[in-house]
Design an enzyme around this catalytic site. Structure first.
Site, PDB file in Angstrom:
ATOM      1  N   ASP A   1      -7.962  -4.404   3.480  1.00 18.83           N
ATOM      2  CA  ASP A   1      -7.369  -3.317   2.710  1.00 18.83           C
ATOM      3  C   ASP A   1      -7.854  -1.995   3.310  1.00 18.83           C
ATOM      4  O   ASP A   1      -8.967  -1.555   3.035  1.00 18.83           O
ATOM      5  CB  ASP A   1      -7.789  -3.442   1.240  1.00 18.83           C
ATOM      6  CG  ASP A   1      -7.219  -2.339   0.364  1.00 18.83           C
ATOM      7  OD1 ASP A   1      -6.480  -1.476   0.881  1.00 18.83           O
ATOM      8  OD2 ASP A   1      -7.509  -2.336  -0.842  1.00 18.83           O
TER       9      ASP A   1
ATOM     10  N   ASP B   1       4.037  -0.569 -11.067  1.00 23.89           N
ATOM     11  CA  ASP B   1       2.719  -0.805 -10.480  1.00 23.89           C
ATOM     12  C   ASP B   1       1.737  -1.242 -11.582  1.00 23.89           C
ATOM     13  O   ASP B   1       2.136  -1.544 -12.710  1.00 23.89           O
ATOM     14  CB  ASP B   1       2.253   0.462  -9.751  1.00 23.89           C
ATOM     15  CG  ASP B   1       1.389   0.167  -8.538  1.00 23.89           C
ATOM     16  OD1 ASP B   1       0.497  -0.690  -8.646  1.00 23.89           O
ATOM     17  OD2 ASP B   1       1.593   0.798  -7.482  1.00 23.89           O
TER      18      ASP B   1
ATOM     19  N   ASP C   1       0.275  -7.633  -4.276  1.00 29.57           N
ATOM     20  CA  ASP C   1      -0.524  -6.637  -3.571  1.00 29.57           C
ATOM     21  C   ASP C   1      -1.973  -7.133  -3.514  1.00 29.57           C
ATOM     22  O   ASP C   1      -2.328  -8.139  -4.127  1.00 29.57           O
ATOM     23  CB  ASP C   1      -0.434  -5.306  -4.324  1.00 29.57           C
ATOM     24  CG  ASP C   1      -0.851  -4.110  -3.496  1.00 29.57           C
ATOM     25  OD1 ASP C   1      -1.182  -4.291  -2.298  1.00 29.57           O
ATOM     26  OD2 ASP C   1      -0.857  -2.987  -4.026  1.00 29.57           O
TER      27      ASP C   1
ATOM     28  N   ARG D   1       1.540  -7.864   0.705  1.00 32.02           N
ATOM     29  CA  ARG D   1       0.906  -6.941   1.650  1.00 32.02           C
ATOM     30  C   ARG D   1       0.209  -7.715   2.777  1.00 32.02           C
ATOM     31  O   ARG D   1       0.301  -7.354   3.941  1.00 32.02           O
ATOM     32  CB  ARG D   1      -0.086  -6.014   0.943  1.00 32.02           C
ATOM     33  CG  ARG D   1      -0.552  -4.872   1.835  1.00 32.02           C
ATOM     34  CD  ARG D   1      -1.305  -3.805   1.063  1.00 32.02           C
ATOM     35  NE  ARG D   1      -2.598  -4.255   0.583  1.00 32.02           N
ATOM     36  CZ  ARG D   1      -3.463  -3.492  -0.093  1.00 32.02           C
ATOM     37  NH1 ARG D   1      -3.136  -2.244  -0.399  1.00 32.02           N
ATOM     38  NH2 ARG D   1      -4.616  -3.962  -0.496  1.00 32.02           N
TER      39      ARG D   1
ATOM     40  N   ASP E   1      -0.622   1.150   2.973  1.00 31.24           N
ATOM     41  CA  ASP E   1      -0.837   2.486   2.408  1.00 31.24           C
ATOM     42  C   ASP E   1      -0.812   3.555   3.496  1.00 31.24           C
ATOM     43  O   ASP E   1      -1.850   4.054   3.955  1.00 31.24           O
ATOM     44  CB  ASP E   1      -2.159   2.523   1.656  1.00 31.24           C
ATOM     45  CG  ASP E   1      -2.157   1.571   0.468  1.00 31.24           C
ATOM     46  OD1 ASP E   1      -1.066   1.143   0.062  1.00 31.24           O
ATOM     47  OD2 ASP E   1      -3.245   1.251  -0.044  1.00 31.24           O
TER      48      ASP E   1
ATOM     49  N   HIS F   1       7.963   4.721  -1.974  1.00 33.11           N
ATOM     50  CA  HIS F   1       6.782   4.449  -2.803  1.00 33.11           C
ATOM     51  C   HIS F   1       5.830   5.624  -2.680  1.00 33.11           C
ATOM     52  O   HIS F   1       5.822   6.342  -1.673  1.00 33.11           O
ATOM     53  CB  HIS F   1       6.118   3.159  -2.330  1.00 33.11           C
ATOM     54  CG  HIS F   1       4.977   2.699  -3.194  1.00 33.11           C
ATOM     55  ND1 HIS F   1       4.961   2.864  -4.565  1.00 33.11           N
ATOM     56  CD2 HIS F   1       3.809   2.070  -2.882  1.00 33.11           C
ATOM     57  CE1 HIS F   1       3.848   2.344  -5.054  1.00 33.11           C
ATOM     58  NE2 HIS F   1       3.136   1.863  -4.052  1.00 33.11           N
TER      59      HIS F   1
END
Length: 933
Positions: free
Chosen positions: A256, A400, A513, A573, A589, A647
């Site tokens: 991440d 979300d 996610d 993701r 992201d 997004h």
């Protein structure tokens, strides 16, 4: 990004060891690899070349086999023969569709003292040569070396050993190893063998050093591609010296990484250990089937060990070769070698092994509107109404983490979303859908049913001492189901049933996610490597398939919640080889900056050629507030990417399209509407991907495989083979140069102007980006733009026919019900359009005749309402049209030649653009249009 939170090679002991091993080999050219294939053990039977490898310096033995596969590839497997305990070998059960079958189409060559060779394939054009001592493998096509294993002698297999018996040597070779004479005196090399600390957590490494390493060379190939996910170039850079080289290897370890750094080989959210090499006349690839942390070094050389200058007709010049060095922390060596010879062959071969892209529901390829977070049910209603009010189509609105009850997934905040069923039903009545986030971490709360069930059933990932792993994520204290356990996957799938996921309906789909997995207080923001999974395997062995196993569980669960099953939509993701079977992914992201917009193209092209075509980047950038110009340019680029979703982060300003104001809203609306007009074309490409493995958006070298000028182009791309797109990625830019290839005809998508290459400067005002129709293409469109894709499903078609220099063109159209699996039974429409010799024809490619085809019967009245032909030499005197079943009913068509109007923009007096209105031809029937001069 906080780079200090993530490892470099210097922080990873096995990376250091394998790089050091390679350095010592290169520094001692007289020292040969200690690994040999024992000649007496060699056998060839049933498509398998097998034998036994020995490390001559410590007498450790390894099993070795090469499987010659029916799909046209080869598989090389090496494992310890007598390990202290089994090594992890379950990656294949997640990544592969099934165990591949060996071919019996091979010819053994007489056994030689120094090598063994076999030719294989129907025409025996492929050959494998295994050199005995030192051990080395070479694959050839038409006797030209294409892929070589251990050519440089970097093969290194750290056998399992008892800690007290460990010599502490980097390469496991005993004190007499010439590469390691003074290793015991080097304290740095001793570090990290049995424990390693990073990010405040000590990795206990109970199995000690167990890494594997192998060099893989591509003789005569100057360009290699693949190994996503990295924010890097399409043609991969060198990592150990060279022009513009990185100093770090490319890393594959799902992490991440928010606001990730650009032009960096550091690991990101997904990992596909697939690399493709391409040159004129040949394409090859490898799949390194290992789910542990993996690093890849890349170097290039001009040395010609194989006589390639002569073999490849390079004249006096020496071709560039690419050398790669792969090393993983644990597991076995399991490498697939694909010999093509074309990229299309490799896409198919890879798809047959790991699965083709799942054909999505039709809505999934349309436009998605998302942010963290839509505040409540009223906010959803207002946003939904806003699209209708401003005449902007969309198909999916997303929720979300804030929609849940305290970050407990598959629940609802009853104050903010008091009636989720009504909310979804109201959306559904407009032909639209909703997606809600469901992350893998579960809040540790016995009043949370999902957590309690998983705990009672003993389905969580464990600490080394057997306790349930407890760490921090969005809900606070959390635990992670072990999705590598088949019982967990079965249980999880059932939790998505309508009676279990309360408040869900058939209009609700799922977003997975944080499934790298992301752990806020874990080392590198992920799970510690010494956690324990199903079967006693450590997390280090399988880290990169955790997200894949979660994605698969969710996808299967969504499909099975209806009877009969329906196609799921799950965005993930994290990803790995095989993720394409379960849904879409995105690049994570990103940031609202021009350089992040530019980087999206090479990232998505790389992911696509690595077997995962359904991908996209957050339109507008997740972090930050894009200026209006950047937002417009991002929508224009996103409209030509497979997954099209806007997004934004919780802290950003709201950016629904109408909030940009005019003229920007109008430009954004045009981009979205153009996506909807082309949905038949996009869906046809998704069908092609689901049957051939071809990427949906394609690098230039895939379309122009012999044009060396195109091999490193990464700022423009093809959609299919028909549309060439060049996003505008620089502030204030209103023109750009486009590479169109030699001797090719293109047509401006907006004006129909004929354009010739190879290079052309193109105007790019803010209302459009350069898009071109490739001569020789026929593109199906729907011109009547409505509020959603479902609302357009009964609308007639426009065919855009762009002729090449031979006055020919071809294209296809695929249709089905857009949601069920009935297409697998033959219930679909598949047409081929061909313009040749002055005739435009349509014929069926479907397996079933219309009278036996349920879907064809339901759309029997669908028609072609408009045909546009570009590139005719002169105006036809007459045009006749008829259904082939009724040629006697041919009718003369009215047409207009020149100045016919355009897709977007103003009319032009084009002398070679022809418009036929309402030819009254049915899409499900064979028909012919004759052009008479």
């Amino acid at each position: 990004v906080k780079l200090q939170d993530f490892k470099t090679c210097a922080d990873s002991s096995f990376c250091r060891r394998n790089r050091d091993y390679a350095d010592r080999v290169l520094a001692n050219p007289t020292v040969i690899s200690p690994y040999s294939l024992i000649k007496e053990t060699i056998a060839i039977k049933d498509g398998i070349l097998s034998g036994e490898i020995v490390n001559n310096e410590n007498q450790i033995h390894f099993t070795f086999e090469i499987n010659l596969l029916e799909v046209g590839a080869a598989r090389v497997r090496i494992n310890e023969k007598y390990p202290l305990k089994p090594r992890y070998d379950d990656v294949k059960n997640f990544a592969l569709v099934k165990e591949p079958q060996n071919t019996l189409e091979y010819t053994e060559h007489p056994l030689q003292d120094s090598f063994t060779s076999v030719s294989f394939g129907k025409e025996r054009k492929q050959k494998v040569i295994v050199y005995h001592s030192p051990f080395r493998v070479e694959f050839l096509i038409d006797d030209v070396p294409t892929v070589a294993l251990n050519e440089r002698g970097f093969f290194n297999f750290e056998h399992l050993r008892q800690k007290e018996a460990s010599p502490g040597l980097v390469d496991q070779n005993g004190e007499e190893n010439k590469l390691d004479v003074d290793a015991k005196e080097d304290n740095e090399k001793e570090k990290g063998l049995w424990e390693e600390t990073f990010g405040g957590r000590t990795d206990t490494k109970p199995n000690g050093p167990e890494s594997i390493g192998l060099d893989i060379s591509f003789p005569g190939f100057a360009h290699v591609y693949g190994i996503p996910e990295h924010a890097s170039t399409l043609s991969l850079k060198e990592t150990r010296g060279g022009d513009g080289a990185y100093t770090e290897p490319y890393r594959l370890y799902n992490l991440d990484v928010f606001e990730y750094d650009l032009d960096n080989p550091m690991a990101l959210y997904g990992s596909i250990p697939f690399m493709m090499a391409h040159r004129r006349g040949a394409t090859a690839a490898v799949l390194w089937l290992n789910a542990a942390e993996t690093w890849i070094d890349i170097t290039k050389s001009k040395e010609d060990k194989h006589g390639l200058s002569k073999l490849l007709n390079f004249g006096k010049s020496t071709p560039t070769s690419t050398h790669t060095h792969w090393f993983s922390e644990s597991g076995i060596i399991d490498v697939f070698v694909f010999l093509g010879p074309s990229s299309s062959d490799i896409f198919r071969q890879y798809g047959l092994l790991t699965g083709f892209t799942a054909l999505p529901q039709y809505f999934a390829i349309a436009y998605h509107q998302c942010r963290w977070n839509y505040l409540d049910q009223n906010d959803v209603v207002e946003v939904d109404d806003g699209f209708d009010k401003h005449d902007i189509p969309y198909d999916v609105i997303w929720l979300d983490i804030e929609h849940t009850d305290g970050k407990k997934y598959m629940t609802w905040d009853n104050i903010k979303f008091p009636d989720p069923v009504k909310m979804q039903s109201d959306i559904g009545r407009k032909g639209r859908r909703m997606v809600a986030i469901v992350d893998p971490h579960l809040k540790r709360d016995d009043n949370y049913k999902v957590y309690k069930e998983a705990n009672d059933l003993d389905l969580f990932t464990k600490e080394p001492d057997g306790r349930v792993y407890d760490a921090w994520c969005w809900p606070g204290s959390s635990s992670w189901p072990d999705f590598t356990n088949p019982l967990t996957r079965e249980w999880w799938g059932k939790k998505l049933a309508f009676d279990q996921y309360k408040g869900s309906t058939e209009f609700l789909f799922v977003w997975n996610d944080m499934n790298e997995p992301s752990v806020f207080n874990g080392p590198e923001i992920t799970m510690p490597k010494d956690l324990v999974h199903h079967g006693g395997w450590e997390h280090r062995d399988l880290h990169n398939i955790y997200g894949l196993s979660y994605h698969a569980s969710t996808s299967v669960g969504l499909s099975n919640r209806t009877n009969p099953p329906s196609r799921p939509f799950v965005l993930s993701r994290a990803f790995f080889a095989g993720s394409q079977r379960y849904g879409a992914i995105w690049t994570g992201d990103n940031f609202a900056r021009w350089d992040h917009l530019a980087m999206a193209t090479p990232m998505l092209l790389t992911i696509g050629i690595s077997g995962l075509p359904f991908s996209g980047a957050d339109v507008g950038g997740f972090f930050g507030n894009p200026e209006p110009e950047l937002l417009v340019r991002w929508y224009q680029a996103g409209a030509f990417q497979p997954f099209f979703r806007a997004h934004a982060h919780l802290d950003t300003k709201r950016r629904e399209p109408w909030l940009a104001g005019e003229p920007y809203m109008g430009y954004i609306r045009d981009a979205i509407r153009e996506r909807y007009a082309l949905l038949p074309f996009w869906y046809t490409l998704f069908h092609e991907a689901s049957t051939t493995g071809k990427p949906i958006i394609r690098p230039m070298f895939v379309v122009y495989p012999d044009d060396e000028s195109s091999f490193s182009i990464e700022d423009q791309f093809f959609v299919g083979n028909s549309l060439l797109v060049k996003p505008i990625v620089t502030k204030g830019q209103t023109s750009t140069e486009v590479y169109l290839g030699e001797n090719e005809i293109y047509y401006d998508y907006y004006t129909f102007e004929k354009i010739l290459g190879p290079y052309k400067f193109i105007d790019a005002p803010l209302n459009k980006i350069p898009v071109f129709i490739h001569g020789g293409s026929i593109i199906p469109r729907r011109q009547r733009i409505r509020r959603s894709s479902l609302a357009m499903r009964s609308d007639p078609f426009t065919l855009l026919v762009a002729l090449n220099k031979q006055n020919e063109a071809t294209g296809t159209l695929y249709l089905d019900d857009g949601k069920s699996y009935e297409f697998e039974k033959g219930s679909y429409v598949h047409r081929q359009f061909l313009f040749s010799s002055g005739k435009l024809t349509s014929k069926s490619l479907a397996l079933l005749e219309n009278e036996n085809n349920p879907y064809a019967q339901t759309v029997g009245s669908l028609r072609v309402e408009r045909i546009i032909v570009l590139g005719l030499d002169k105006k036809p005197k007459k045009i006749l049209a008829y259904h082939n079943s009724e040629p006697s009913k041919a009718k003369t068509l009215q047409f207009k030649f020149g100045g016919i109007g355009t897709v977007i923009g103003t009319s032009i007096p084009s002398k070679d653009a022809l418009l036929i209105k309402d030819p009254n031809l049915l899409i499900t029937k064979d028909w012919t249009i004759e052009f008479s001069n």
